[in-house]
Structures are given as structure tokens and as C-alpha cells.
Design a protein around this motif. Structure first.
Motif, PDB file in Angstrom:
ATOM      1  N   UNK A 129      36.634 109.937 -38.996  1.00  8.52           N
ATOM      2  CA  UNK A 129      36.055 109.827 -38.098  1.00  8.52           C
ATOM      3  C   UNK A 129      36.006 111.320 -37.219  1.00  8.52           C
ATOM      4  N   UNK A 130      36.580 112.357 -37.830  1.00  9.62           N
ATOM      5  CA  UNK A 130      36.523 113.856 -37.254  1.00  9.62           C
ATOM      6  C   UNK A 130      35.679 114.512 -37.802  1.00  9.62           C
ATOM      7  N   UNK A 131      34.741 114.208 -38.673  1.00 11.55           N
ATOM      8  CA  UNK A 131      33.605 115.073 -39.308  1.00 11.55           C
ATOM      9  C   UNK A 131      34.245 115.993 -40.218  1.00 11.55           C
ATOM     10  N   UNK A 132      35.275 115.661 -40.706  1.00 15.99           N
ATOM     11  CA  UNK A 132      35.889 116.558 -41.702  1.00 15.99           C
ATOM     12  C   UNK A 132      36.174 116.194 -43.044  1.00 15.99           C
ATOM     13  N   UNK A 133      35.325 115.251 -43.204  1.00 13.18           N
ATOM     14  CA  UNK A 133      35.325 114.386 -44.870  1.00 13.18           C
ATOM     15  C   UNK A 133      34.738 115.515 -45.965  1.00 13.18           C
ATOM     16  N   UNK A 134      35.345 115.344 -46.754  1.00 14.33           N
ATOM     17  CA  UNK A 134      35.038 116.229 -48.253  1.00 14.33           C
ATOM     18  C   UNK A 134      33.834 115.456 -48.859  1.00 14.33           C
ATOM     19  N   UNK A 135      32.762 116.222 -49.178  1.00 13.84           N
ATOM     20  CA  UNK A 135      31.677 115.555 -49.894  1.00 13.84           C
ATOM     21  C   UNK A 135      32.246 114.833 -51.069  1.00 13.84           C
ATOM     22  N   UNK A 136      31.564 113.654 -51.440  1.00  3.99           N
ATOM     23  CA  UNK A 136      32.169 112.883 -52.480  1.00  3.99           C
ATOM     24  C   UNK A 136      32.280 113.422 -53.856  1.00  3.99           C
ATOM     25  N   UNK A 137      31.483 114.294 -54.184  1.00  2.00           N
ATOM     26  CA  UNK A 137      31.286 114.786 -55.542  1.00  2.00           C
ATOM     27  C   UNK A 137      32.511 115.720 -55.428  1.00  2.00           C
ATOM     28  N   UNK A 138      32.636 116.489 -54.416  1.00  2.00           N
ATOM     29  CA  UNK A 138      33.712 117.813 -54.312  1.00  2.00           C
ATOM     30  C   UNK A 138      34.823 117.079 -54.344  1.00  2.00           C
ATOM     31  N   UNK A 139      35.069 115.950 -53.649  1.00  2.00           N
ATOM     32  CA  UNK A 139      36.317 115.473 -53.390  1.00  2.00           C
ATOM     33  C   UNK A 139      37.019 114.843 -55.090  1.00  2.00           C
TER      34      UNK A 139
END
Length: 299
Positions: A129-139
Motif C-alpha cells: 500500500x506504499x506505492x513501491x510495488x514492483x511491476x509484475x513482469x519485472x518482479x
């Protein structure tokens, strides 16, 4: 004073562990029983450098991001700082580069491997919820490319593994590693090679030529008697040399001069591996050339 490298899957809880460790270390440094040097604890992360998670989607953008992190790390490393690098640090070559930089400054090092299963890291990344998630493909790419730290290699050692089930970091062991661990000497391959002064080639050529002329003059004056003599090259430069009890030909001296100059030219142009200050003064060159001549005349 120390470099602590944190490594782990994306969204595996590395930043939480970094904060836990920072709090432990600062409490120990404030403790009245602590009598060591005055130190500060700093965390360096992608967020501090405004590195967006999207850079990990493209190797062309990831490379300068890593370079920015490495440069910032070099600026902050010092003898009065415990630096915690909170980033993916998933490439073993990059961890080795960080390790070498720490060795150059004679800092203690350790690595913290924050462990979480891929399923947990994937779930935590999706629910951030902090806006720091990695894009799915990059993850997913980072999971595939991740190079796990190993206690068997020197740049990851000592290695502390912190599973997701542990409530805290092993602060006691980490504290011992960064305050009592072995400080490894700088890697010889990373140290700057001492360079000669700009006029070293001219001094080398002039001094050896003058000595050849002085030796020939001395022989002519003594009629080849030999023995220890002092060569008056200048009012302040008077090297001593033991001459053989025979006449030395000019061609012999010129051959030895060429050999001596050739060997030392390489050291001047490429640098030298000799430890300490390298002396390319007229006196040093004259003394070395005198010893070289004596040694070759004995052979």
C-alpha cells in the motif's frame, strides 16, 4: 567502520530488517557500557536515491541505477559509519564490487540474506500500500535472475540468514561481526599503482649517460687500476662504485646502460608494484645504476 549488505527477493521484507538492525545498533552505541569509537548508523536504499521500481523492468535503465547506488555507497562509507545498504543486491558480481570497495577502505563487512518464499514475496508485492510495488513482469524476472548469497564465498561472508518467520534480526552476531571481525587488507588488484614523476625518464637517461662518461674518465685517470671510487657527477651527486681491476670498454658500459634504462623505462611508463614511495631522484638512480654495473661486471 563497516558495510552491511542486505539482499533478498523483491518485497521480501528487506527494509523492515534494515530498520530493525539500525535500531539495535544505535541502542548499542548509546549504551553507557559501550566504550568504542563514536559511530553513526546509516541506511542507504533505492528510495533515498529516488530510484523507481520500474527501472528493474529494463536492463538499460537498471544499470545506471545500480551505478548511482554504488556511487552513493562509496560516498557514505567511512571509518565513523556503519552503512546498511538496503537494496535488492541480487547480482553476485555487484556484491563482489561492493565488497572490494569496502576492503579498499579497510572496513568490516557482512551480508544479511532476507529469506521469504517466492509465493510470499509475490503476495506481499501485490498487496503493498506504499506505492513501491514492483511491476509484475519485472518482479517475475527478478525472481528468476536472483543470485542467492553464499557463505562459501568471501564477498558474502560472514552471512546471516533471516527467515520470514523470525521476529527480529540476529543483532548480537551482527554486532560482533562488524566490531570484532577480521579487517581484510585491500585487494592488490584494486590499489592504485604508484606512478613516477613526469621528469623521471629525462632524469634516468641523463644520470646514466653522465655516469658512463664519469667512469670512462676515472679509468683514464687511474689507468684502469680499479677498486672503490667516487664519481663526481655534480657538486651534490657523488655515487660510489667498485670498479674491477681491468679496463672496462665503452661498449660494455653502453650495453649495461641500455639494459638498465630499458628495464626502468617500463616501470616509469606503466607504474611499479613496489610498496611504499618510489624514489626516481638522481641519487637513487645513480646508486641503482652503480649497483647494477657492479653486479654485471662480477658475472
Amino acid at each position: 567502520m563497516a558495510l552491511i549488505t542486505i539482499s533478498g527477493y523483491p518485497s521480501s521484507g528487506k527494509s523492515r530488517r534494515a530498520i530493525q538492525l539500525k535500531n539495535h545498533l544505535e541502542r548499542r552505541l548509546r549504551d553507557p557500557s559501550y566504550t568504542g569509537p563514536k559511530l553513526k548508523v546509516q541506511i542507504l536504499s533505492d528510495d533515498d536515491l529516488n530510484i523507481d521500481r520500474n527501472v528493474y523492468s529494463d536492463s538499460r535503465s537498471e544499470k545506471p541505477a545500480r551505478a548511482a547506488l554504488f556511487t552513493a555507497m562509496q560516498r557514505q562509507m567511512s571509518q565513523d559509519t556503519i552503512l546498511i545498504v538496503d537494496s535488492l543486491n541480487y547480482i553476485k558480481g555487484f556484491r563482489y564490487q561492493m565488497y572490494c570497495a569496502a576492503r579498499e577502505l579497510k572496513l568490516r563487512v557482512c551480508t544479511i540474506f532476507v529469506v521469504a518464499t517466492q509465493e510470499l514475496a509475490r503476495e506481499w508485492n501485490k498487496t503493498r500500500q506504499d506505492g513501491k510495488a514492483y511491476p509484475s513482469e519485472a518482479f517475475e524476472n527478478l525472481l528468476l535472475r536472483y543470485e542467492e548469497p553464499s557463505s562459501m564465498v568471501r564477498w558474502d561472508s560472514p552471512l546471516f540468514t533471516v527467515p520470514w518467520l523470525d521476529k527480529d534480526v540476529p543483532a548480537d552476531d551482527i554486532w560482533k561481526a562488524i566490531t570484532e571481525g577480521i579487517i581484510k587488507p585491500p585487494n592488490a588488484g584494486t590499489q592504485a599503482v604508484p606512478k613516477a614523476p613526469t621528469d623521471a625518464l629525462r632524469t634516468l637517461e641523463h644520470t646514466t649517460t653522465t655516469m658512463v662518461g664519469a667512469i670512462m674518465s676515472e679509468q683514464a685517470a687511474s689507468q684502469g687500476l680499479g677498486g672503490p671510487v667516487t664519481l663526481a657527477l655534480s657538486p651534490t651527486l657523488k655515487p660510489r662504485i667498485d670498479l674491477p681491476f681491468r679496463s672496462i670498454t665503452l661498449s660494455e658500459l653502453q650495453r649495461m646502460k641500455r639494459q638498465f634504462v630499458t628495464v626502468h623505462k617500463k616501470a616509469i611508463t606503466l607504474g611499479t608494484v613496489e610498496k611504499g614511495a618510489v624514489d626516481w631522484s638522481e641519487k637513487s638512480i645513480a646508486d641503482k645504476f652503480a649497483a647494477y654495473i657492479e653486479e654485471n661486471l662480477k658475472a
